[in-house]
Design a protein around this motif. Structure first.
Motif, PDB file in Angstrom:
ATOM      1  N   MET A   1       8.876   1.836   3.216  1.00 18.24           N
ATOM      2  CA  MET A   1       9.560   3.111   3.049  1.00 18.24           C
ATOM      3  C   MET A   1       8.782   4.188   3.800  1.00 18.24           C
ATOM      4  O   MET A   1       7.576   4.349   3.602  1.00 18.24           O
ATOM      5  N   PHE A   2       9.469   4.920   4.672  1.00 13.75           N
ATOM      6  CA  PHE A   2       8.866   6.024   5.403  1.00 13.75           C
ATOM      7  C   PHE A   2       9.328   7.336   4.770  1.00 13.75           C
ATOM      8  O   PHE A   2      10.524   7.582   4.652  1.00 13.75           O
ATOM      9  N   CYS A   3       8.366   8.164   4.379  1.00 15.33           N
ATOM     10  CA  CYS A   3       8.673   9.405   3.671  1.00 15.33           C
ATOM     11  C   CYS A   3       8.148  10.589   4.476  1.00 15.33           C
ATOM     12  O   CYS A   3       6.930  10.744   4.629  1.00 15.33           O
ATOM     13  N   ASP A   4       9.042  11.406   4.977  1.00 13.34           N
ATOM     14  CA  ASP A   4       8.686  12.553   5.813  1.00 13.34           C
ATOM     15  C   ASP A   4       8.755  13.834   4.979  1.00 13.34           C
ATOM     16  O   ASP A   4       9.828  14.335   4.699  1.00 13.34           O
ATOM     17  N   GLU A   5       7.589  14.323   4.540  1.00 18.08           N
ATOM     18  CA  GLU A   5       7.509  15.530   3.710  1.00 18.08           C
ATOM     19  C   GLU A   5       8.500  15.458   2.534  1.00 18.08           C
ATOM     20  O   GLU A   5       9.341  16.356   2.351  1.00 18.08           O
ATOM     21  N   PRO A   6       8.400  14.420   1.698  1.00 18.82           N
ATOM     22  CA  PRO A   6       9.414  14.236   0.647  1.00 18.82           C
ATOM     23  C   PRO A   6       9.423  15.318  -0.424  1.00 18.82           C
ATOM     24  O   PRO A   6      10.401  15.453  -1.159  1.00 18.82           O
TER      25      PRO A   6
ATOM     26  N   THR B   1       6.993  -2.011  -2.801  1.00 19.60           N
ATOM     27  CA  THR B   1       7.429  -1.405  -1.552  1.00 19.60           C
ATOM     28  C   THR B   1       6.257  -0.695  -0.877  1.00 19.60           C
ATOM     29  O   THR B   1       5.628   0.184  -1.464  1.00 19.60           O
ATOM     30  N   THR B   2       5.965  -1.090   0.346  1.00 21.80           N
ATOM     31  CA  THR B   2       4.942  -0.399   1.128  1.00 21.80           C
ATOM     32  C   THR B   2       5.461   0.991   1.470  1.00 21.80           C
ATOM     33  O   THR B   2       6.610   1.146   1.870  1.00 21.80           O
ATOM     34  N   MET B   3       4.610   2.020   1.320  1.00 20.64           N
ATOM     35  CA  MET B   3       5.051   3.384   1.574  1.00 20.64           C
ATOM     36  C   MET B   3       4.107   4.093   2.534  1.00 20.64           C
ATOM     37  O   MET B   3       2.887   4.019   2.385  1.00 20.64           O
ATOM     38  N   ILE B   4       4.704   4.776   3.502  1.00 20.97           N
ATOM     39  CA  ILE B   4       3.954   5.623   4.425  1.00 20.97           C
ATOM     40  C   ILE B   4       4.499   7.036   4.267  1.00 20.97           C
ATOM     41  O   ILE B   4       5.671   7.292   4.555  1.00 20.97           O
ATOM     42  N   ILE B   5       3.653   7.923   3.772  1.00 19.65           N
ATOM     43  CA  ILE B   5       4.062   9.296   3.468  1.00 19.65           C
ATOM     44  C   ILE B   5       3.335  10.250   4.402  1.00 19.65           C
ATOM     45  O   ILE B   5       2.104  10.203   4.505  1.00 19.65           O
ATOM     46  N   ILE B   6       4.075  11.117   5.096  1.00 19.41           N
ATOM     47  CA  ILE B   6       3.414  12.160   5.875  1.00 19.41           C
ATOM     48  C   ILE B   6       3.630  13.503   5.186  1.00 19.41           C
ATOM     49  O   ILE B   6       4.701  13.770   4.644  1.00 19.41           O
ATOM     50  N   THR B   7       2.578  14.316   5.187  1.00 18.68           N
ATOM     51  CA  THR B   7       2.635  15.591   4.488  1.00 18.68           C
ATOM     52  C   THR B   7       1.565  16.530   5.018  1.00 18.68           C
ATOM     53  O   THR B   7       0.571  16.089   5.597  1.00 18.68           O
TER      54      THR B   7
ATOM     55  N   GLU C   1       0.818  -1.210   0.000  1.00 21.28           N
ATOM     56  CA  GLU C   1       0.000   0.000   0.000  1.00 21.28           C
ATOM     57  C   GLU C   1       0.854   1.263   0.000  1.00 21.28           C
ATOM     58  O   GLU C   1       1.963   1.276   0.522  1.00 21.28           O
ATOM     59  N   ILE C   2       0.278   2.335  -0.544  1.00 22.24           N
ATOM     60  CA  ILE C   2       0.777   3.679  -0.297  1.00 22.24           C
ATOM     61  C   ILE C   2      -0.217   4.337   0.651  1.00 22.24           C
ATOM     62  O   ILE C   2      -1.390   4.508   0.318  1.00 22.24           O
ATOM     63  N   VAL C   3       0.240   4.665   1.856  1.00 18.59           N
ATOM     64  CA  VAL C   3      -0.596   5.309   2.863  1.00 18.59           C
ATOM     65  C   VAL C   3      -0.114   6.734   3.046  1.00 18.59           C
ATOM     66  O   VAL C   3       1.075   6.969   3.275  1.00 18.59           O
ATOM     67  N   VAL C   4      -1.011   7.693   2.917  1.00 23.88           N
ATOM     68  CA  VAL C   4      -0.664   9.103   3.095  1.00 23.88           C
ATOM     69  C   VAL C   4      -1.328   9.607   4.376  1.00 23.88           C
ATOM     70  O   VAL C   4      -2.535   9.470   4.562  1.00 23.88           O
ATOM     71  N   ILE C   5      -0.496  10.164   5.275  1.00 22.68           N
ATOM     72  CA  ILE C   5      -0.978  10.692   6.550  1.00 22.68           C
ATOM     73  C   ILE C   5      -0.927  12.211   6.502  1.00 22.68           C
ATOM     74  O   ILE C   5       0.133  12.799   6.304  1.00 22.68           O
ATOM     75  N   LEU C   6      -2.095  12.827   6.671  1.00 20.35           N
ATOM     76  CA  LEU C   6      -2.232  14.278   6.592  1.00 20.35           C
ATOM     77  C   LEU C   6      -2.514  14.861   7.970  1.00 20.35           C
ATOM     78  O   LEU C   6      -3.138  14.207   8.815  1.00 20.35           O
ATOM     79  N   GLY C   7      -2.090  16.086   8.160  1.00 21.51           N
ATOM     80  CA  GLY C   7      -2.419  16.769   9.406  1.00 21.51           C
ATOM     81  C   GLY C   7      -1.615  18.034   9.558  1.00 21.51           C
ATOM     82  O   GLY C   7      -0.505  18.149   9.014  1.00 21.51           O
ATOM     83  N   PRO C   8      -2.148  19.009  10.287  1.00 22.89           N
ATOM     84  CA  PRO C   8      -1.408  20.250  10.517  1.00 22.89           C
ATOM     85  C   PRO C   8      -0.238  20.022  11.460  1.00 22.89           C
ATOM     86  O   PRO C   8      -0.109  18.942  12.073  1.00 22.89           O
ATOM     87  N   SER C   9       0.599  21.021  11.609  1.00 26.56           N
ATOM     88  CA  SER C   9       1.699  20.946  12.572  1.00 26.56           C
ATOM     89  C   SER C   9       1.139  20.675  13.958  1.00 26.56           C
ATOM     90  O   SER C   9       0.169  21.299  14.381  1.00 26.56           O
ATOM     91  N   GLY C  10       1.738  19.709  14.662  1.00 21.87           N
ATOM     92  CA  GLY C  10       1.272  19.365  16.004  1.00 21.87           C
ATOM     93  C   GLY C  10       0.165  18.333  16.036  1.00 21.87           C
ATOM     94  O   GLY C  10      -0.334  17.994  17.115  1.00 21.87           O
ATOM     95  N   SER C  11      -0.198  17.796  14.875  1.00 27.36           N
ATOM     96  CA  SER C  11      -1.296  16.819  14.826  1.00 27.36           C
ATOM     97  C   SER C  11      -0.877  15.430  15.299  1.00 27.36           C
ATOM     98  O   SER C  11      -1.724  14.599  15.618  1.00 27.36           O
TER      99      SER C  11
ATOM    100  N   LEU D   1       3.819   9.708  14.982  1.00 26.39           N
ATOM    101  CA  LEU D   1       3.352   8.394  14.537  1.00 26.39           C
ATOM    102  C   LEU D   1       4.372   7.755  13.608  1.00 26.39           C
ATOM    103  O   LEU D   1       4.697   6.561  13.764  1.00 26.39           O
ATOM    104  N   LEU D   2       4.904   8.502  12.652  1.00 24.85           N
ATOM    105  CA  LEU D   2       5.912   7.954  11.749  1.00 24.85           C
ATOM    106  C   LEU D   2       7.137   7.480  12.532  1.00 24.85           C
ATOM    107  O   LEU D   2       7.677   6.400  12.267  1.00 24.85           O
ATOM    108  N   ASN D   3       7.565   8.267  13.517  1.00 21.42           N
ATOM    109  CA  ASN D   3       8.749   7.897  14.298  1.00 21.42           C
ATOM    110  C   ASN D   3       8.525   6.631  15.112  1.00 21.42           C
ATOM    111  O   ASN D   3       9.443   5.821  15.289  1.00 21.42           O
ATOM    112  N   LEU D   4       7.308   6.441  15.607  1.00 20.37           N
ATOM    113  CA  LEU D   4       7.002   5.224  16.370  1.00 20.37           C
ATOM    114  C   LEU D   4       6.921   4.012  15.448  1.00 20.37           C
ATOM    115  O   LEU D   4       7.475   2.949  15.749  1.00 20.37           O
TER     116      LEU D   4
END
Length: 233
Positions: free
Chosen positions: A160-165, A190-196, A34-44, A49-52
């Motif tokens: 693959m963990f992608c932090d604001e790529p 490749t499973t991908m978790i993207i935060i943005t 899967e490609i999972v995209v995690i959305l949220g404002p600063s401090g959400s 979550l990505l770090n854990l």
């Protein structure tokens, strides 16, 4: 099949004499490929979550399962070995080695893994083959980010963990980078978790998760869009 699953995942921090909850009772599943995209404002809580999930930080309570194994109970040394073998990371800052050329930077990634993978094939997938001998200062920001993607995928990670790529990139360049991520996902499963914070990027994912104040407030399936067609910003 779930590759990652959490149960009541919670993270708290001590701020002076107060306790601040960065995450509270997070329950989610990520399917293999899967490609999972995690959305949220600063401090959400999305970065926490990505770090854990990636083992860069430790939970306060709850469980994190990887292919059915509770990795949240691993020792520091076992977690380091687990990350090296299974996970890849892409950050907003490229963290490339300036004294090495493109091919050599990607080769560094390959040497971190124990799987056979063709560096030239990866370079071709992300559109870097003709830049193989170039130094980092000869590349644009988008090209450098694609080097970081290729380096991360060179050890053939399962996740693959992608932090604001695309956080430091303009729209045109950002969409080229997103196309590279999708190509990698489709070619290597490749499973991908993207935060943005960019809501348009969510449309490239199979699953969209919205967060606020340490909680998941929405989770939904999505039909992927071509990066060229997504709204930006």
């Amino acid at each position: 099949m779930s590759i990652i699953k959490t149960e009541n995942l919670t993270k708290t921090y001590k701020v002076a004499s107060e306790e601040a909850r960065a995450l509270e009772n997070i329950n989610l599943e990520v399917e293999e490929g899967e490609i999972v995209v995690i959305l949220g404002p600063s401090g959400s809580g999305k970065t926490t979550l990505l770090n854990l999930l990636s083992g860069l930080d430790r939970k306060t309570s709850g469980k994190i399962f990887y292919e059915g194994k509770d990795i949240s109970r691993y020792s520091d040394s076992k977690m380091t070995r687990f990350r090296k073998k299974n996970l890849g990371f892409i950050f907003q800052t490229y963290n490339l080695l300036e004294h090495l050329n493109v091919y050599e930077n990607i080769l560094v990634g390959k040497k971190l893994g124990d799987k056979k993978i063709d560096v030239l094939e990866i370079m071709n997938t992300v559109g870097l083959k003709r830049h193989a001998k170039k130094a980092m200062y000869q590349l644009s920001g988008g090209e450098q980010q694609r080097v970081s993607i290729a380096r991360a995928i060179a050890k053939n990670p399962k996740v693959m963990f992608c932090d604001e790529p695309t956080g430091a990139l303009d729209e045109k360049t950002g969409k080229i980078v997103l196309e590279s991520l999708i190509d990698i996902n489709e070619k290597y499963n490749t499973t991908m978790i993207i935060i943005t914070h960019n809501p348009g990027i969510a449309f490239i994912g199979d699953k969209i998760i919205r967060m606020n104040s340490g909680h998941i407030i929405e989770e939904k399936k999505n039909k992927r869009m071509n990066p060229k067609e997504i709204p930006w910003g």
